[in-house]
Write an enzyme that holds these catalytic residues in place. Structure first.
Site, PDB file in Angstrom:
ATOM      1  N   HIS A 355       0.759  -1.396  -0.023  1.00  0.00           N
ATOM      2  CA  HIS A 355      -0.072  -0.104  -0.104  1.00  0.00           C
ATOM      3  C   HIS A 355       0.771   1.210  -0.049  1.00  0.00           C
ATOM      4  CE1 HIS A 355      -4.008  -1.598   0.521  1.00  0.00           C
ATOM      5  NE2 HIS A 355      -3.197  -2.879   1.094  1.00  0.00           N
ATOM      6  N   LYS A 543      -8.067  13.955   3.958  1.00  0.00           N
ATOM      7  CA  LYS A 543      -7.172  12.948   4.133  1.00  0.00           C
ATOM      8  C   LYS A 543      -5.915  13.130   5.189  1.00  0.00           C
ATOM      9  CE  LYS A 543      -6.076  14.193  -0.022  1.00  0.00           C
ATOM     10  NZ  LYS A 543      -6.037  13.010  -0.853  1.00  0.00           N
ATOM     11  N   ARG A 544      -5.297  11.959   5.681  1.00  0.00           N
ATOM     12  CA  ARG A 544      -4.283  12.152   6.527  1.00  0.00           C
ATOM     13  C   ARG A 544      -3.420  13.423   6.300  1.00  0.00           C
ATOM     14  NH1 ARG A 544      -4.149   8.650  11.145  1.00  0.00           N
ATOM     15  NH2 ARG A 544      -2.168   9.689  11.492  1.00  0.00           N
ATOM     16  N   LYS A 549       1.096  14.171   0.668  1.00  0.00           N
ATOM     17  CA  LYS A 549      -0.168  14.687   0.405  1.00  0.00           C
ATOM     18  C   LYS A 549      -0.212  16.283   0.020  1.00  0.00           C
ATOM     19  CE  LYS A 549      -2.312  11.128   2.877  1.00  0.00           C
ATOM     20  NZ  LYS A 549      -2.779   9.879   1.947  1.00  0.00           N
ATOM     21  N   THR A 651      -8.418   6.844  -2.137  1.00  0.00           N
ATOM     22  CA  THR A 651      -9.762   6.221  -2.178  1.00  0.00           C
ATOM     23  C   THR A 651     -10.866   7.297  -2.165  1.00  0.00           C
ATOM     24  OG1 THR A 651      -9.545   5.564   0.125  1.00  0.00           O
ATOM     25  CG2 THR A 651      -9.342   3.864  -1.681  1.00  0.00           C
ATOM     26  N   LYS A 655     -14.237   8.576  -3.707  1.00  0.00           N
ATOM     27  CA  LYS A 655     -15.666   8.772  -3.134  1.00  0.00           C
ATOM     28  C   LYS A 655     -16.181  10.064  -3.746  1.00  0.00           C
ATOM     29  CE  LYS A 655     -13.889   6.357   0.579  1.00  0.00           C
ATOM     30  NZ  LYS A 655     -12.928   6.028   1.746  1.00  0.00           N
TER      31      LYS A 655
END
Ligand code: 26V
Length: 802
Positions: A355, A543-544, A549, A651, A655
């Site tokens: 992952h 998100k985290r 990111k 993901t 969504k």
């Protein structure tokens, strides 16, 4: 369901539960009572369905799927279960006689937050798809007493509070104490030759009991039911030996050590911990689950020879990798297998999903700690290392560099990723791009030696939760336009494409979005006391929090936009609401400072009447599954802006897409496949592609160049350096201008360009709505049903029971 229940019957069963379990009449019952009673009723129904399903599996001797994962981010269950059982109307009707709204009861349920982020939520989505697809499946994980911490923001700083979810959450957990397993830690290994047999005995160990709790996850229309088995650690009673020797304190100490194992979820994500408690947690999960799997298999078939035909074990990341030596241990020490035969069976049964390719997330353990805690497992891992090393020598024609790269133990470290690859018959990444990177980089040498092992299964989401349940407005519209076939077959969402030029449909789509934005605005008003403008663009990054990111890229652009507005108050921009939600690992200081920077910037905007109607930031505290369910339907722009090559899949992107948001993103992770599905013209793409990132890494990234050459960027960075709203952000500046691995500055200019492109398109509602429609229509392949069908076909070789 086979035997539908009427509302009157439902009222009756709830009343009986209230009386039997809580000794109250419907009049006396509190909402709490009614919530628990309803949950128990639903739980009974699902349990019966599981019993029937299991009987069927037994009759047909169906192959079982076992999904091992340290995290299952389940969120709430009541609504999902009622929806999947097709009981929404029945329950609504029945609850009228208790004078309470179903929605009120839903809101009482705490989230089961037994995970950090994407990895754990994926596992939860997969249980739903496995059940709906009719695959016999069990998830295995830990029953953490405290899930992911609750986040409070105080003066911009994240603070963490314990998440005590069991009161209210444990109504879904059915204890199975009769299936308790014993897990052995520490001690020594004694071995000797007994005639021609090699005997092994683990002595002086400390044992911990693993008590299972089962949670049932029904599929849509009850075709299948998955079980999530969560292990709780218990001390096996006081050690009377120690106690009698007068070592009372040591006896007590062992007790609390045992019970610490399932106390709390590790709250870091994508960063290895190296703490011995974590290794204990991992082995505890693995040993209990493998013992359980073997017990289940033997009670059906009385032999382990056909294990690979009847069971597929999936390791979700390397965290449960000790399943490989644990299965070997039981076969060798307890079932009398020889090494070669055992290894053949183990490697045919186990598969591994990777992952992340971030180096700091690849788990390794110091060998001395490993040997001390798990002496027998250590011996087996050494043996795997020796034997596989020899094999690799032959396979690589004696290339010692390659062999050492693939070793399980090197420089006194145990490498869990290498163990996972060696012990599995399949290794998969989670998006096309990521699976390619896995072959090209982290596991390149393995790929050269065993190319047939490497596969891709692009992630997916439980679209019934993330679309049908979370967004009833859109679901109704879709049903009216294309029928309800998409509920069980998401590929049918493509039928929506036929309406892309239908202006009435486009307007209705916009109206649905508008209502969802208002619903979110009502929550924000209550929570943050801020009034959102539902006419503004809802631009969402949830998100985290992690440097890769790049939430700070988003923030930098907002800051720059603010500066532009200060220069020119009449600047013609679409009003925007930037929405953030993110938890940072508690020890990740820079991430916490980025949160603070975003919150302080929000303050600056809020305190400036000249801009706040055009530009606003809302930082949503405690981002979690339940909040995501409210947010996704209200999102219009989905920010997926990681540096190309760093986000394995994502993901949240799926969504938001299925709820009609348009992606603003780099060609990273699953964004690449979103692009394949909707076309570049229905996204806002920007930034370097992976080859460009690699080139820049090779030639040497120098942030100063961008800083010097881009006036806008320099001005924004200077403002961060100066600080605002009474706060400074030195570490952020340092990260941006230092050896920033994530190259924020290199993508800044193109990010700003993409942001203005959004402005231009949004000014033309028909155009934006068409993009939105195309995103919904293209989202079908991102259903977890498709992902599970891929695993079933390409990796597990299982078919649905029916
Ligand atoms: C590593 C560690 C290290 C020790 C402490 C606890 C801990 C927890 C998690 C991890 C690995 C995290 C890997 C991960 O979450 N990957 C995410 O997986 C998602 C589902 O495949 C994917 O969508 C995301 O892109 C990816 O970042």
């Amino acid at each position: 369901m086979k035997n539908p229940i009427s509302a009157a019957q439902m009222t009756e069963i709830i009343t009986a539960k209230l009386s039997h379990n809580f000794g109250v009449t419907p009049q006396e019952a509190t909402n709490e009572h009614i919530y628990l009673a309803l949950a128990l009723v639903v739980r009974d129904l699902v349990q019966n369905l599981r019993r029937d399903f299991e009987e069927d599996v037994r009759k047909k001797q169906g192959k079982q799927v076992y999904y091992l994962c340290m995290e299952f981010l389940m969120g709430r269950s009541l609504k999902n279960n009622i929806y999947n059982l097709g009981l929404c109307h029945v329950v609504d009707e029945a609850l009228k006689s208790f004078e309470v709204k179903t929605e009120t009861l839903y809101e009482m349920e705490p989230d089961a937050g037994l995970g950090n982020g994407g990895l754990g939520r994926l596992a939860a989505c997969f249980l739903d798809a496995l059940a709906t697809g009719g695959y016999p499946a069990m998830g295995y994980s830990l029953r953490y007493e405290f899930g992911i911490f609750r986040q409070k923001i105080v003066d911009g700083w994240q603070t963490e509070l314990p998440d005590n979810w069991l009161p209210g959450g444990d109504v879904w957990l059915i204890p199975r104490p009769e299936q308790t397993r014993i897990i052995k830690f520490e001690g020594q290994v004694k071995d000797w030759w007994d005639g021609s047999y090699h005997q092994v005995e683990h002595i002086n160990y400390t044992s911990v009991e693993a008590v299972p709790y089962d949670m049932y996850v029904p599929g849509k229309d009850g075709e299948g039911v998955s079980v999530l088995r969560l292990w709780e650690a218990r001390a096996p009673g006081l050690d009377m030996n120690l106690f009698n020797q007068g070592d009372y304190l040591r006896a007590m100490e062992q007790n609390s050590m045992a019970e610490a194992i399932t106390k709390v979820l590790y709250p870091s994500d994508n960063h290895r911990e190296g703490k011995s408690l974590r290794l204990r947690q991992q082995y505890f999960l693995v040993s209990a689950s493998i013992q359980d799997i073997i017990y289940r298999h033997l009670s059906e078939y009385s032999s382990l020879h056909n294990l690979p035909e009847k069971a597929a074990i999936q390791l979700n990341d390397t965290h449960p990798a000790l399943a490989i030596p644990e299965l070997m241990r039981i076969m060798l020490d307890e079932c009398g297998f020889g090494w070669d035969e055992a290894w053949d069976i183990v490697t045919k049964t186990i598969n591994y999903t990777n992952h992340t390719v971030m180096k700091e997330a690849l788990e390794v353990w110091p060998e001395d700690l490993f040997a001390q805690l798990l002496p027998r497992i250590h011996q087996i891992v050494q043996e795997i290392n020796n034997r596989e090393g020899a094999q690799m020598m032959t396979a690589t024609g004696g290339n010692t560099q390659m062999v050492s790269d693939m070793a399980v133990i090197s420089y006194q470290m145990v490498k869990m990723a290498n163990l996972s690859v060696l012990g599995s018959s399949s290794v998969n990444g989670v998006s096309k791009l990521h699976s390619q990177i896995v072959k090209d980089t982290v596991f390149h040498n393995f790929y050269v030696v065993t190319p047939e092992k490497f596969k891709n299964v692009t992630n997916g989401i439980a679209h019934r939760r993330w679309l049908c349940q979370s967004n009833p407005g859109l679901t109704n519209l879709l049903t009216e336009l294309i029928g309800d076939g998409f509920v069980k077959d998401a590929s049918q969402l493509a039928k929506l494409k036929a309406f892309e030029k239908d202006s009435t449909v486009l307007k209705r789509l916009q109206q649905v979005k508008r209502e969802n934005k208002e619903r979110l605005a009502a929550y924000v008003k209550k929570q943050n006391g801020v009034i959102l403008n539902p006419d503004s663009i809802f631009d969402v990054q949830v998100k985290r929090l992690h440097e890769y990111k790049r939430q700070h890229l988003n923030a930098l652009h907002i800051l720059s936009l603010y500066q532009d507005l200060k220069d020119n108050p009449n600047l013609d921009i679409q009003p925007r609401t930037f929405i953030f939600g993110a938890k940072a690992a508690p020890g990740y200081f820079l991430a916490k400072q980025i949160i603070r920077m975003i919150c302080k910037l929000s303050e600056v905007l809020e305190n400036d009447p000249a801009v706040r109607d055009k530009l606003r930031i809302v930082y949503l505290e405690d981002y979690r599954v339940t909040l995501a369910e409210l947010l996704m339907p209200a999102s219009e722009i989905s920010e997926q802006i990681s540096l190309a090559g760093t986000e394995a899949s994502g993901t949240g992107n799926m969504k938001m897409m299925i709820n009609g948001a348009v992606t603003l993103g780099t060609l990273d992770g699953a964004n690449v496949e979103i692009c394949d599905a909707v076309g570049e013209e229905n996204m806002f793409l920007f930034g370097m592609r992976t080859p460009e990132v690699e080139n820049l890494q090779r030639s040497g990234y120098n942030p100063q160049v961008y800083y010097n050459n881009n006036h806008r960027l320099r001005r924004a960075v200077d403002a961060v350096r100066q600080g605002f709203a009474g706060a400074t952000f030195d570490e952020v500046v340092h990260a941006l201008l230092g050896a920033d691995q994530y190259m924020v500055m290199a993508d800044f200019e193109d990010y700003c360009r993409a942001q203005s492109a959004i402005d231009a398109v949004y000014a033309d509602p028909a155009k934006f709505n068409r993009m939105s429609l195309r995103n919904v229509a293209g989202a079908g392949i991102f259903s977890a049903d498709r992902a599970i069908a891929d695993y079933a076909r390409d990796i597990w070789h299982v078919s649905p029971l029916k």
